[in-house]
Design a protein around this motif. Structure first.
Motif, PDB file in Angstrom:
ATOM      1  N   THR A  84      27.730 -20.137 -12.751  1.00 22.39           N
ATOM      2  CA  THR A  84      30.145 -20.632 -12.944  1.00 22.39           C
ATOM      3  C   THR A  84      30.133 -21.769 -12.081  1.00 22.39           C
ATOM      4  N   LYS A  85      31.660 -21.959 -13.268  1.00 24.82           N
ATOM      5  CA  LYS A  85      31.921 -23.281 -12.928  1.00 24.82           C
ATOM      6  C   LYS A  85      33.347 -23.196 -11.957  1.00 24.82           C
ATOM      7  N   THR A  86      33.712 -21.522 -12.652  1.00 27.56           N
ATOM      8  CA  THR A  86      34.938 -21.703 -11.053  1.00 27.56           C
ATOM      9  C   THR A  86      34.706 -19.576 -11.245  1.00 27.56           C
ATOM     10  N   ALA A  87      35.683 -19.843  -9.556  1.00 23.98           N
ATOM     11  CA  ALA A  87      35.655 -18.440  -9.478  1.00 23.98           C
ATOM     12  C   ALA A  87      35.306 -17.227  -9.960  1.00 23.98           C
ATOM     13  N   ALA A  88      35.112 -16.179 -10.131  1.00 25.52           N
ATOM     14  CA  ALA A  88      35.101 -15.092 -11.114  1.00 25.52           C
ATOM     15  C   ALA A  88      36.754 -13.855 -10.015  1.00 25.52           C
ATOM     16  N   PHE A  89      36.761 -13.758 -11.040  1.00 25.59           N
ATOM     17  CA  PHE A  89      38.031 -12.339 -10.571  1.00 25.59           C
ATOM     18  C   PHE A  89      37.599 -11.159 -11.499  1.00 25.59           C
ATOM     19  N   ALA A  90      39.046 -10.195 -11.694  1.00 26.28           N
ATOM     20  CA  ALA A  90      38.669  -9.356 -11.740  1.00 26.28           C
ATOM     21  C   ALA A  90      40.176  -8.947 -12.228  1.00 26.28           C
ATOM     22  N   ASP A  91      40.453  -8.720 -13.542  1.00 30.89           N
ATOM     23  CA  ASP A  91      42.434  -7.933 -13.885  1.00 30.89           C
ATOM     24  C   ASP A  91      42.022  -6.881 -13.955  1.00 30.89           C
ATOM     25  N   ILE A  92      42.924  -6.300 -12.956  1.00 35.54           N
ATOM     26  CA  ILE A  92      42.611  -4.886 -13.069  1.00 35.54           C
ATOM     27  C   ILE A  92      44.429  -4.058 -13.577  1.00 35.54           C
ATOM     28  N   ASP A  93      43.942  -3.384 -14.510  1.00 36.42           N
ATOM     29  CA  ASP A  93      44.724  -2.658 -15.847  1.00 36.42           C
ATOM     30  C   ASP A  93      45.067  -1.153 -15.353  1.00 36.42           C
ATOM     31  N   THR A  94      45.659  -0.368 -15.625  1.00 36.20           N
ATOM     32  CA  THR A  94      45.471   1.129 -15.816  1.00 36.20           C
ATOM     33  C   THR A  94      44.053   1.819 -16.679  1.00 36.20           C
ATOM     34  N   ASN A  95      43.997   1.149 -17.527  1.00 34.69           N
ATOM     35  CA  ASN A  95      42.933   1.555 -18.461  1.00 34.69           C
ATOM     36  C   ASN A  95      41.961   1.114 -18.894  1.00 34.69           C
ATOM     37  N   CYS A  96      41.908  -0.311 -17.930  1.00 36.14           N
ATOM     38  CA  CYS A  96      40.356  -1.096 -18.087  1.00 36.14           C
ATOM     39  C   CYS A  96      40.648  -2.111 -17.172  1.00 36.14           C
ATOM     40  N   VAL A  97      39.297  -2.610 -17.254  1.00 34.59           N
ATOM     41  CA  VAL A  97      38.939  -4.186 -16.551  1.00 34.59           C
ATOM     42  C   VAL A  97      38.217  -4.493 -16.820  1.00 34.59           C
ATOM     43  N   ARG A  98      38.860  -6.607 -16.790  1.00 31.01           N
ATOM     44  CA  ARG A  98      38.662  -7.051 -17.480  1.00 31.01           C
ATOM     45  C   ARG A  98      37.746  -8.037 -15.916  1.00 31.01           C
ATOM     46  N   ILE A  99      35.878  -8.593 -16.575  1.00 31.86           N
ATOM     47  CA  ILE A  99      35.613  -9.338 -15.691  1.00 31.86           C
ATOM     48  C   ILE A  99      35.711 -10.957 -15.491  1.00 31.86           C
ATOM     49  N   CYS A 100      35.868 -11.525 -15.109  1.00 31.45           N
ATOM     50  CA  CYS A 100      36.365 -12.457 -15.762  1.00 31.45           C
ATOM     51  C   CYS A 100      35.468 -13.720 -14.952  1.00 31.45           C
ATOM     52  N   VAL A 101      35.049 -14.765 -16.132  1.00 33.98           N
ATOM     53  CA  VAL A 101      34.146 -15.587 -14.959  1.00 33.98           C
ATOM     54  C   VAL A 101      33.471 -16.647 -16.991  1.00 33.98           C
ATOM     55  N   ASP A 102      34.462 -17.582 -15.679  1.00 36.13           N
ATOM     56  CA  ASP A 102      34.267 -19.305 -16.671  1.00 36.13           C
ATOM     57  C   ASP A 102      35.210 -18.584 -18.238  1.00 36.13           C
ATOM     58  N   ASP A 103      34.569 -18.827 -19.178  1.00 35.09           N
ATOM     59  CA  ASP A 103      34.853 -18.366 -20.575  1.00 35.09           C
ATOM     60  C   ASP A 103      34.525 -17.181 -20.573  1.00 35.09           C
ATOM     61  N   ARG A 104      33.462 -16.077 -20.493  1.00 31.89           N
ATOM     62  CA  ARG A 104      33.707 -15.183 -20.830  1.00 31.89           C
ATOM     63  C   ARG A 104      33.628 -13.949 -19.964  1.00 31.89           C
ATOM     64  N   ILE A 105      34.695 -12.756 -20.789  1.00 35.90           N
ATOM     65  CA  ILE A 105      35.138 -11.721 -20.390  1.00 35.90           C
ATOM     66  C   ILE A 105      34.492 -10.582 -20.600  1.00 35.90           C
ATOM     67  N   THR A 106      34.384  -9.654 -19.649  1.00 35.20           N
ATOM     68  CA  THR A 106      34.023  -8.502 -20.746  1.00 35.20           C
ATOM     69  C   THR A 106      34.796  -6.954 -19.438  1.00 35.20           C
ATOM     70  N   THR A 107      34.828  -6.448 -20.756  1.00 31.18           N
ATOM     71  CA  THR A 107      36.280  -4.822 -20.715  1.00 31.18           C
ATOM     72  C   THR A 107      35.176  -4.294 -20.277  1.00 31.18           C
ATOM     73  N   ILE A 108      36.087  -3.534 -20.060  1.00 27.86           N
ATOM     74  CA  ILE A 108      35.590  -2.142 -18.846  1.00 27.86           C
ATOM     75  C   ILE A 108      35.872  -0.791 -19.216  1.00 27.86           C
ATOM     76  N   MET A 109      36.354  -0.191 -20.302  1.00 26.29           N
ATOM     77  CA  MET A 109      36.999   0.566 -20.920  1.00 26.29           C
ATOM     78  C   MET A 109      37.024   2.199 -19.291  1.00 26.29           C
ATOM     79  N   LEU A 110      38.032   2.645 -19.046  1.00 26.66           N
ATOM     80  CA  LEU A 110      37.749   3.441 -17.977  1.00 26.66           C
ATOM     81  C   LEU A 110      38.836   4.932 -18.976  1.00 26.66           C
ATOM     82  N   ASP A 111      37.483   5.824 -17.735  1.00 24.74           N
ATOM     83  CA  ASP A 111      37.874   7.181 -17.816  1.00 24.74           C
ATOM     84  C   ASP A 111      39.319   8.169 -17.705  1.00 24.74           C
ATOM     85  N   TYR A 112      39.608   7.435 -17.132  1.00 25.92           N
ATOM     86  CA  TYR A 112      41.089   8.093 -15.928  1.00 25.92           C
ATOM     87  C   TYR A 112      42.217   6.754 -15.947  1.00 25.92           C
ATOM     88  N   PRO A 113      43.168   7.179 -15.420  1.00 23.56           N
ATOM     89  CA  PRO A 113      43.569   5.813 -15.087  1.00 23.56           C
ATOM     90  C   PRO A 113      44.227   5.652 -13.963  1.00 23.56           C
TER      91      PRO A 113
END
Length: 138
Positions: A84-113
């Motif tokens: 990775t070129k930049t620090a990875a971070f997690a964007d935590i929303d009420t219904n999903c989590v986005r794992i962000c690494v460089d220009d890649r984003i993986t979205t994980i939909m959550l079953d519960y808020p």
């Protein structure tokens, strides 16, 4: 990471993880085995933890992850790419989590808020551990 002075079992869990790693390393065909990460839950939830496997993503640029639910908590463990070129971070929303690494984003939909204020993540040695607290039902 420093041990919690109020958690007398921290050293035991560190030793346990080393033992498990040695066991896996010495198993037949160990070259195919790997440990992505681990989460040790020290309190006893009201029900047994449930592992939810949403499948390993194909080679489409998504970050591999695993979701585990236990009581009012949701745990996500992700293996981060080593280049990775930049620090990875997690964007935590009420219904999903986005794992962000460089220009890649993986979205994980959550079953519960989830409660964003009481949820957090940490990155250590190429593994992202995300701890989410389920939102209280009205």
């Amino acid at each position: 990471m420093q041990n919690n002075p109020n958690g007398p079992y921290d050293d035991i869990f560190n030793n346990l993880s080393k033992i498990v790693e040695d066991l896996v390393r010495n198993m037949p065909e160990s070259q195919h085995a790997r440990i992505v990460g681990y989460t040790i839950i020290t309190r006893h939830p009201s029900d047994d933890p449930e592992v939810i496997r949403r499948g390993m993503p194909a080679d489409n640029g998504e970050i591999p992850y695993e979701v585990v639910e236990a009581g009012d908590q949701v745990f996500i463990t992700a293996a981060l790419p080593p280049d990775t070129k930049t620090a990875a971070f997690a964007d935590i929303d009420t219904n999903c989590v986005r794992i962000c690494v460089d220009d890649r984003i993986t979205t994980i939909m959550l079953d519960y808020p989830v409660d964003r204020i009481h949820s957090f993540y940490r990155v250590h040695l190429g593994v992202m551990d995300i701890s989410l607290k389920k939102a209280d039902s009205p």
